[in-house]
Design a protein around this motif. Structure first.
Motif, PDB file in Angstrom:
ATOM      1  N   GLY A 250       2.051  -8.077  -5.321  1.00 44.12           N
ATOM      2  CA  GLY A 250       0.879  -7.285  -4.995  1.00 44.12           C
ATOM      3  C   GLY A 250       0.022  -6.920  -6.190  1.00 44.12           C
ATOM      4  O   GLY A 250       0.409  -7.093  -7.348  1.00 44.12           O
ATOM      5  N   VAL A 276       4.188  -5.273  -2.301  1.00 41.01           N
ATOM      6  CA  VAL A 276       3.189  -5.065  -1.251  1.00 41.01           C
ATOM      7  C   VAL A 276       3.380  -6.122  -0.164  1.00 41.01           C
ATOM      8  O   VAL A 276       3.609  -7.297  -0.461  1.00 41.01           O
ATOM      9  CB  VAL A 276       1.769  -5.136  -1.834  1.00 41.01           C
ATOM     10  N   TRP A 426       4.391  -1.842   2.271  1.00 46.12           N
ATOM     11  CA  TRP A 426       5.150  -2.087   1.044  1.00 46.12           C
ATOM     12  C   TRP A 426       6.628  -1.809   1.300  1.00 46.12           C
ATOM     13  O   TRP A 426       7.004  -1.126   2.260  1.00 46.12           O
ATOM     14  CB  TRP A 426       4.647  -1.228  -0.111  1.00 46.12           C
ATOM     15  N   CYS A 447       1.161 -14.079  -0.730  1.00 44.52           N
ATOM     16  CA  CYS A 447       0.715 -12.735  -1.108  1.00 44.52           C
ATOM     17  C   CYS A 447      -0.026 -12.116   0.064  1.00 44.52           C
ATOM     18  O   CYS A 447      -0.431 -12.800   1.002  1.00 44.52           O
ATOM     19  CB  CYS A 447      -0.177 -12.762  -2.351  1.00 44.52           C
ATOM     20  N   THR A 448      -0.207 -10.817  -0.010  1.00 46.09           N
ATOM     21  CA  THR A 448      -1.001 -10.078   0.975  1.00 46.09           C
ATOM     22  C   THR A 448      -2.475 -10.150   0.578  1.00 46.09           C
ATOM     23  O   THR A 448      -2.804 -10.296  -0.595  1.00 46.09           O
ATOM     24  CB  THR A 448      -0.519  -8.623   1.034  1.00 46.09           C
ATOM     25  N   GLN A 453      -5.992  -5.178  -0.310  1.00 50.27           N
ATOM     26  CA  GLN A 453      -5.273  -4.424  -1.341  1.00 50.27           C
ATOM     27  C   GLN A 453      -6.243  -3.667  -2.240  1.00 50.27           C
ATOM     28  O   GLN A 453      -6.022  -2.496  -2.569  1.00 50.27           O
ATOM     29  CB  GLN A 453      -4.420  -5.373  -2.186  1.00 50.27           C
TER      30      GLN A 453
END
Length: 580
Positions: A250, A276, A426, A447-448, A453
């Motif tokens: 994250g 995250v 998270w 990844c997010t 984010q």
């Protein structure tokens, strides 16, 4: 004018300069530095940072080359500022964000009176102490006391009587009896979801239905204006940077802001220990995969969140169900028997405002729970998504505060506090657990969303999140009370529920002859979305239970829907009692 001491100014390098005169109180976070040079009236260094009295604050941020001017008698937010107050009502004491923002004195008084009403110190219809008596007893001004009473009146707890002061609202109390504890067979079983679960999910997501089963943040409470300002404030270079990949664990700034939410709390996690995720469900899935393989046994509360049962089924895991007290959470005797009898790989628990019961595990019970797990060496996966939504007292201590062995993986998200569509969650863990989760995250979804984010990181850093939570908790408290009152008025005699101390859910036990699944079907035909209790357990239990959400406003449409549910329940009860 008085100069800051050398000790104060040498704590860290100040990121900006300020000139000030006395009227407002500003509390600066330790990470942002202290006021250099001179300040007026008074200045002190606390454990968290620097507190000074100022009148007008001018600040220049060297990085952005922008000026922000703060005028007196107004409240502001800036990265680095925790609180600004006018006069003597707002207390800026530099405390951590984990304890929430500093509280207005009228809100402190309102919270104390609410606690005593809920505890039964003031009974239905009983008159509260007069404004003048509260003024003399508390030392607060008459206007502050009056404002506290207006706050309680707006929540539906008290009502005003001409020439007679304020009385406890009789429509709210007495509360219904809490549901009974349903003990279960803890033998591990494959997941067998109730057939209704898929139609429940579809109804919750359908805007044509009255959303009494929607457990996420209601659109009416989403801080849309704040996010609109954040989006408009982003330049082209920032957009380009945020449309690429970020590290699997994250965005660094978001993880830092999440870690700051628990500053000052025992057992808090550092930014490096946070991964995250795309919502809380992915966080739980990663934690389960980090400790278990298909065929392993997970101890789960019963009842529990039906989405977790779905997840266990997809991962091929067995569930050993453990009873839940609707007030104090997981039954430790039942859990101890389960751990003794079966090879449990991990426990899944919700200690704060459990879904669906709303139970809150007391602190002493948390200590005994973690001691039990430590003796057995059993990891625990904690769903802490509702922890910030306490509506009485203070935020409960997290389970991590009692986790001396590092056995916990703590999952949460902003779906119930900011917006479910942002999909930012998270998981916080230590040691090997954290590394396994990071590798799983990289392998499954890379990844997010970096844009989501960045938006949430800026929202947290602006200080708007703390103010939003204060408003949200007051709103949820009112909605919980209003919904419970409507249930009391419209549902059949013998209905039971425990009014929770936070969260958005009401777990309702109907009289034994009423089938909650049949009630769900009839409500579905009237376009009312509710959750039948039978979907909240692996075995066919809780058939006479119903779960209602208080996440949305209790407007005329919602009130009519709850009255209709009561009508259906009464009809089902009469049909079952009819002699043959």
């Amino acid at each position: 004018m008085r100069a800051c001491s050398a000790e104060t100014t040498s704590m860290m390098t100040p990121p900006w300069s300020m000139r000030a005169r006395p009227v407002l109180t500003v509390a600066l976070e330790e990470r942002r530095g202290v006021l250099p040079g001179t300040v007026s009236m008074s200045a002190s260094v606390t454990e968290r940072g620097f507190v000074a009295c100022v009148s007008t604050v001018s600040t220049r941020c060297a990085k952005k080359k922008t000026d922000t001017v703060f005028q007196k008698n107004e409240r502001y937010s800036l990265p680095g500022l925790i609180a600004v107050r006018r006069g003597g009502d707002f207390v800026g004491d530099g405390r951590s964000r984990a304890a929430g923002p500093p509280m207005f004195r009228y809100r402190r008084l309102a919270a104390e009176l609410e606690r005593r009403i809920r505890a039964g110190d003031f009974r239905p219809g009983e008159r509260l102490p007069s404004i003048r008596r509260l003024h003399r007893g508390t030392g607060l001004s008459i206007s502050t006391v009056h404002r506290a009473l207006l706050e309680l009146e707006a929540c539906g707890l008290i009502e005003s009587h001409p020439r007679s002061g304020y009385r406890v609202q009789p429509a709210v109390w007495p509360p219904l009896e809490p549901p009974a504890i349903r003990r279960s067979d803890p033998a591990p079983q494959p997941i067998q979801l109730a057939p209704a679960v898929h139609s429940v999910i579809a109804a919750i997501s359908d805007p044509a239905f009255v959303p009494l089963g929607n457990t996420g943040m209601d659109p009416a409470h989403v801080p849309a204006k704040a996010f609109g300002r954040l989006l408009r404030g982003m330049n082209r270079a920032e957009w380009r940077a945020l449309l690429g990949y970020v590290a699997p664990e994250g965005l660094g700034e978001l993880r830092r802001q999440i870690a700051l939410l628990d500053v000052g709390v025992p057992g808090r996690f550092a930014a490096e220990e946070i991964v995250v995720t795309s919502g809380c469900t992915e966080a739980i899935a990663l934690a389960l995969q980090a400790v278990a393989r298909p065929g392993d046994t997970i101890a789960v509360e019963s009842p529990t969140n039906f989405a977790v049962l779905q997840l266990l089924e997809e991962l091929g895991l067995l569930a050993a169900e453990v009873a839940v007290d609707p007030r104090e959470g997981v039954d430790l005797e039942d859990l101890a028997r389960c751990l003794e009898a079966h090879p449990v790989r991990a426990c899944f628990l919700m200690p704060h405002f459990q879904n669906p019961t709303g139970a809150l595990v007391p602190e002493e019970k948390k200590r005994r729970l973690m001691d039990l797990l430590a003796r057995r060496g059993v990891p625990v996966i904690v769903d802490d998504i509702s922890a910030p939504l306490y509506v009485t007292g203070k935020r409960p201590l997290p389970l991590s505060a009692f986790d001396r062995e590092g056995l916990g993986m703590y999952c949460a998200s902003f779906s119930k506090t900011i917006a479910p569509g942002l999909r930012i969650g998270w998981v916080a863990a230590r040691g090997e657990f954290r590394e396994r989760i990071r590798r799983l995250k990289a392998a499954t979804s890379i990844c997010t969303s970096s844009l989501d984010q960045a938006l949430v990181a800026r929202f947290l850093g602006s200080g708007a999140y703390d103010r939003h939570l204060v408003r949200l908790r007051a709103t949820l408290s009112r909605q919980l009370l209003q919904t419970a009152d409507l249930i009391r008025r419209h549902f059949p005699e013998g209905t039971r529920l425990a009014l929770p101390q936070g969260g958005t859910l009401l777990w309702i036990e109907l009289p034994g002859e009423i089938d909650g699944l049949e009630l769900y079907r009839r409500a579905h035909a009237r376009r009312i979305a509710v959750i039948p209790g039978v979907v909240c357990a692996n075995a066919p239990r809780f058939r006479n239970f119903l779960l209602l959400s208080c996440a949305g406003p209790v407007d005329a449409r919602a009130a009519r829907a709850i009255a209709a549910l009561g009508e259906i329940a009464r009809g089902l009860g009469r049909r079952r009692r009819r002699p043959r």
